[in-house]
Design a protein around this motif. Sequence first.
Motif, PDB file in Angstrom:
ATOM      1  N   GLY A  41       0.803  -1.216   0.000  1.00  0.00           N
ATOM      2  CA  GLY A  41       0.000   0.000   0.000  1.00  0.00           C
ATOM      3  C   GLY A  41       0.836   1.266   0.000  1.00  0.00           C
ATOM      4  O   GLY A  41       0.299   2.378   0.083  1.00  0.00           O
ATOM      5  N   ILE A  42       2.153   1.143  -0.109  1.00  0.00           N
ATOM      6  CA  ILE A  42       3.040   2.305  -0.113  1.00  0.00           C
ATOM      7  C   ILE A  42       3.180   2.798  -1.552  1.00  0.00           C
ATOM      8  O   ILE A  42       3.959   2.270  -2.346  1.00  0.00           O
ATOM      9  N   SER A  43       2.427   3.828  -1.896  1.00  0.00           N
ATOM     10  CA  SER A  43       2.382   4.320  -3.266  1.00  0.00           C
ATOM     11  C   SER A  43       3.201   5.593  -3.466  1.00  0.00           C
ATOM     12  O   SER A  43       3.318   6.088  -4.586  1.00  0.00           O
ATOM     13  N   TRP A  44       3.777   6.125  -2.409  1.00  0.00           N
ATOM     14  CA  TRP A  44       4.552   7.373  -2.454  1.00  0.00           C
ATOM     15  C   TRP A  44       5.818   7.202  -3.292  1.00  0.00           C
ATOM     16  O   TRP A  44       6.404   6.115  -3.332  1.00  0.00           O
ATOM     17  N   LYS A  45       6.250   8.285  -3.926  1.00  0.00           N
ATOM     18  CA  LYS A  45       7.490   8.267  -4.695  1.00  0.00           C
ATOM     19  C   LYS A  45       8.309   9.517  -4.386  1.00  0.00           C
ATOM     20  O   LYS A  45       7.760  10.596  -4.159  1.00  0.00           O
ATOM     21  N   HIS A  46       9.622   9.341  -4.389  1.00  0.00           N
ATOM     22  CA  HIS A  46      10.526  10.474  -4.246  1.00  0.00           C
ATOM     23  C   HIS A  46      10.660  11.193  -5.585  1.00  0.00           C
ATOM     24  O   HIS A  46      10.753  10.554  -6.638  1.00  0.00           O
ATOM     25  N   VAL A  47      10.648  12.519  -5.539  1.00  0.00           N
ATOM     26  CA  VAL A  47      10.841  13.352  -6.729  1.00  0.00           C
ATOM     27  C   VAL A  47      12.034  14.254  -6.465  1.00  0.00           C
ATOM     28  O   VAL A  47      12.033  15.023  -5.500  1.00  0.00           O
ATOM     29  N   ASN A  48      13.054  14.179  -7.311  1.00  0.00           N
ATOM     30  CA  ASN A  48      14.251  14.977  -7.032  1.00  0.00           C
ATOM     31  C   ASN A  48      14.257  16.331  -7.720  1.00  0.00           C
ATOM     32  O   ASN A  48      15.088  17.181  -7.411  1.00  0.00           O
ATOM     33  N   GLY A  49      13.331  16.552  -8.675  1.00  0.00           N
ATOM     34  CA  GLY A  49      13.257  17.847  -9.357  1.00  0.00           C
ATOM     35  C   GLY A  49      14.456  18.131 -10.227  1.00  0.00           C
ATOM     36  O   GLY A  49      14.862  19.290 -10.363  1.00  0.00           O
ATOM     37  N   ARG A  50      14.998  17.096 -10.812  1.00  0.00           N
ATOM     38  CA  ARG A  50      16.204  17.280 -11.633  1.00  0.00           C
ATOM     39  C   ARG A  50      15.998  18.392 -12.662  1.00  0.00           C
ATOM     40  O   ARG A  50      14.985  18.442 -13.363  1.00  0.00           O
ATOM     41  N   SER A  51      16.998  19.256 -12.746  1.00  0.00           N
ATOM     42  CA  SER A  51      16.909  20.425 -13.611  1.00  0.00           C
ATOM     43  C   SER A  51      18.083  20.463 -14.576  1.00  0.00           C
ATOM     44  O   SER A  51      19.099  19.783 -14.384  1.00  0.00           O
ATOM     45  N   PRO A  52      17.994  21.285 -15.638  1.00  0.00           N
ATOM     46  CA  PRO A  52      19.135  21.434 -16.555  1.00  0.00           C
ATOM     47  C   PRO A  52      20.366  22.025 -15.873  1.00  0.00           C
ATOM     48  O   PRO A  52      21.485  21.847 -16.360  1.00  0.00           O
ATOM     49  N   GLU A  53      20.177  22.698 -14.733  1.00  0.00           N
ATOM     50  CA  GLU A  53      21.298  23.305 -14.018  1.00  0.00           C
ATOM     51  C   GLU A  53      22.042  22.324 -13.122  1.00  0.00           C
ATOM     52  O   GLU A  53      23.094  22.661 -12.578  1.00  0.00           O
ATOM     53  N   TYR A  54      21.493  21.137 -12.924  1.00  0.00           N
ATOM     54  CA  TYR A  54      22.137  20.090 -12.132  1.00  0.00           C
ATOM     55  C   TYR A  54      22.554  20.586 -10.740  1.00  0.00           C
ATOM     56  O   TYR A  54      23.706  20.506 -10.347  1.00  0.00           O
ATOM     57  N   TYR A  55      21.564  21.059  -9.977  1.00  0.00           N
ATOM     58  CA  TYR A  55      21.820  21.458  -8.597  1.00  0.00           C
ATOM     59  C   TYR A  55      22.135  20.214  -7.766  1.00  0.00           C
ATOM     60  O   TYR A  55      21.404  19.227  -7.802  1.00  0.00           O
ATOM     61  N   LEU A  56      23.207  20.265  -7.003  1.00  0.00           N
ATOM     62  CA  LEU A  56      23.723  19.077  -6.326  1.00  0.00           C
ATOM     63  C   LEU A  56      22.727  18.400  -5.379  1.00  0.00           C
ATOM     64  O   LEU A  56      22.709  17.161  -5.296  1.00  0.00           O
ATOM     65  N   PRO A  57      21.884  19.139  -4.632  1.00  0.00           N
ATOM     66  CA  PRO A  57      20.943  18.437  -3.746  1.00  0.00           C
ATOM     67  C   PRO A  57      19.998  17.472  -4.464  1.00  0.00           C
ATOM     68  O   PRO A  57      19.477  16.540  -3.835  1.00  0.00           O
ATOM     69  N   GLU A  58      19.814  17.668  -5.766  1.00  0.00           N
ATOM     70  CA  GLU A  58      18.867  16.831  -6.506  1.00  0.00           C
ATOM     71  C   GLU A  58      19.239  15.356  -6.459  1.00  0.00           C
ATOM     72  O   GLU A  58      18.351  14.494  -6.470  1.00  0.00           O
ATOM     73  N   THR A  59      20.509  15.051  -6.397  1.00  0.00           N
ATOM     74  CA  THR A  59      20.943  13.651  -6.520  1.00  0.00           C
ATOM     75  C   THR A  59      21.266  12.999  -5.186  1.00  0.00           C
ATOM     76  O   THR A  59      21.726  11.866  -5.152  1.00  0.00           O
ATOM     77  N   THR A  60      21.025  13.683  -4.057  1.00  0.00           N
ATOM     78  CA  THR A  60      21.502  13.166  -2.774  1.00  0.00           C
ATOM     79  C   THR A  60      20.422  12.571  -1.877  1.00  0.00           C
ATOM     80  O   THR A  60      20.757  11.894  -0.904  1.00  0.00           O
ATOM     81  N   GLY A  61      19.117  12.803  -2.139  1.00  0.00           N
ATOM     82  CA  GLY A  61      18.063  12.170  -1.347  1.00  0.00           C
ATOM     83  C   GLY A  61      17.712  10.827  -1.963  1.00  0.00           C
ATOM     84  O   GLY A  61      18.194  10.495  -3.052  1.00  0.00           O
ATOM     85  N   ALA A  62      16.975   9.976  -1.238  1.00  0.00           N
ATOM     86  CA  ALA A  62      16.004  10.352  -0.215  1.00  0.00           C
ATOM     87  C   ALA A  62      16.264   9.578   1.080  1.00  0.00           C
ATOM     88  O   ALA A  62      16.770   8.462   1.065  1.00  0.00           O
ATOM     89  N   GLY A  63      15.837  10.197   2.203  1.00  0.00           N
ATOM     90  CA  GLY A  63      15.959   9.547   3.486  1.00  0.00           C
ATOM     91  C   GLY A  63      14.723   8.762   3.862  1.00  0.00           C
ATOM     92  O   GLY A  63      13.651   8.897   3.252  1.00  0.00           O
ATOM     93  N   CYS A  64      14.861   7.923   4.902  1.00  0.00           N
ATOM     94  CA  CYS A  64      13.756   7.066   5.317  1.00  0.00           C
ATOM     95  C   CYS A  64      13.957   6.609   6.756  1.00  0.00           C
ATOM     96  O   CYS A  64      15.066   6.674   7.279  1.00  0.00           O
TER      97      CYS A  64
END
Length: 563
Positions: A41-64
């Motif tokens: 029943g866990i339907s949630w998904k992580h979204v990193n918001g990857r952008s053309p600027e490649y901001y570093l936080p985008e690739t470092t999540g997700a926690g649990c």
Amino acid sequence: MQALGAAAGGIITARSLRAGSVFSTGRARPLFVPVPASTSGISWKHVNGRSPEYYLPETTGAGCAFIDYDNDGWMDIYLVNSGRCDFYQPLSPLRNALYHNNRDGTFTDVTEKAGVTGGGYGMGVAVGDYNGDGWPDLCVTQYGQSILYRNNRDGTFTDVTEQAGVAAPGWASSAVWFDYNNDGRLDLFVCRFVEFNKSLNKFCGNSQTSERYYCYPRVYQPTPSWLFHNNGDGTFKNVAPESGIGRCLGKAWGVVATDINNDGWMDLFVANDTVQNFLFLNKRDGTFEEIGLEAGVGYSPDGRARSGMGVDSADYDQDGWEDLFVDNVDQEMYSLYHNNHNLTFDDMAEAYGIAARTQLMSGWGVKFFDYDNDGNVDLFIANGHPDDKIQQHSYGVQYREPLLLFHNDGHGFEDVSAEAGAVFDEPLAARGMAIGDFNNDGAADVLIGINNGPPLLLRNEAARGNHWLGIRLVGKRGNPDAVGARLTWQAGNVRRSRLKVGGGSYLASHDPREVLGIGVRTRIDWLEITWPQPSGLVEKFTDLPIDQYITLVEGSGAAVSAR
């Protein structure tokens, strides 16, 4: 490595205890099985918001995290998402997720009702009872500003970040609750990564084609982490400057609270990316001394700063001293640090084949735990490269990588990933990883946060036929979560000891219960608990049940059956 039973009265091995296991029958039975979303029943998904600027936080999540937020004796699940920040404005709102355990293998999303949706670009999570009311509270680390949720004891939480004083502005990653000054209250250490905001984003990539990829953090400036002292009135004070922690500039990803010199005061091992790792030795006067270089855990064997990400600590060879582990990116290999009993460590990763196996891999979540309940702590590692274009400019390295499982047979570690089940063949962009027994069968399960994807919940099938006792420790004079307690138990000819560490892994928080595996033995002769300071009380328990969970309350002298 010393044989685990040499000083403890006997050696347990998986081969001798688990007839018909994968070690003798190939892949007759997988050790871990994915639980599909259609079942859980866990339907949630992580979204990193990857952008053309490649901001570093985008690739470092997700926690649990595993958290029993309603104190019903069953582990619930918390998942951390990204969200609105200076460089990311999602088209539709994103939120974290709290899933209530229905006790039948399924979960129900209760996030909105509980009031723990988050509200920024989330990273990790740390669970701890900071106010000593018997209910777990929730620290959510974020890029921007972190959040402290106080448990209201009615299925809901209140955001108390501002009044508590733990916002930790900047880029926070992992965090850990532990009692650094032995006053019986949980303090909070929060890893801070690099100095970063939208205006500081660097170009990394092909200058001729202008094609970007995610930067190695060496191009960003290091920062000090936070240490928040619990004042006992619902507020905290950042004591990083006066404690000595604030003088150390790092790029911190993972942290574990452990006791490396057996003095009863918790130390900190911190993984840093492209600068040396920190080993903060507790000086027992409110200050810490950073000894990573002298201890041999700050740099690689050839003296280079590596890309430390996930960390953990355990006494893997049962010599009575806590060892350390850190994983890194490809070409750097992971390190297993054996404690020499004198504030120095030797890297044993090469001797056990861990270094060679991880040369082309990048590790994040990592945990020592006894997955098959044979009495020896094993090693589980979640991997994935931070650069999703790594295959275009590096030979033999993949962005998505498989999980790794190393079995401790009492003499050393053996890579059993190839025999552990089909899920270990799957390439993943794994990040955070938490350990917990969601179905209360005594076998620790695994929850993995996947960058820009749904989480992976793995049910443990490896411990069937082996006996165990699950312990929930409740401190009274010592900290309520009993972080720093030592458990020692005897089962027939085998004696084991374990320190209850704080945190470990990456962006994750774990089931607070300790599961004591005894293999095919059918009774535990005795269990001794040395409670954390300020009491340091030693209690011995006999006539214990097996194959169930019990609660031990400091000073009660009696075991209480779990609900």
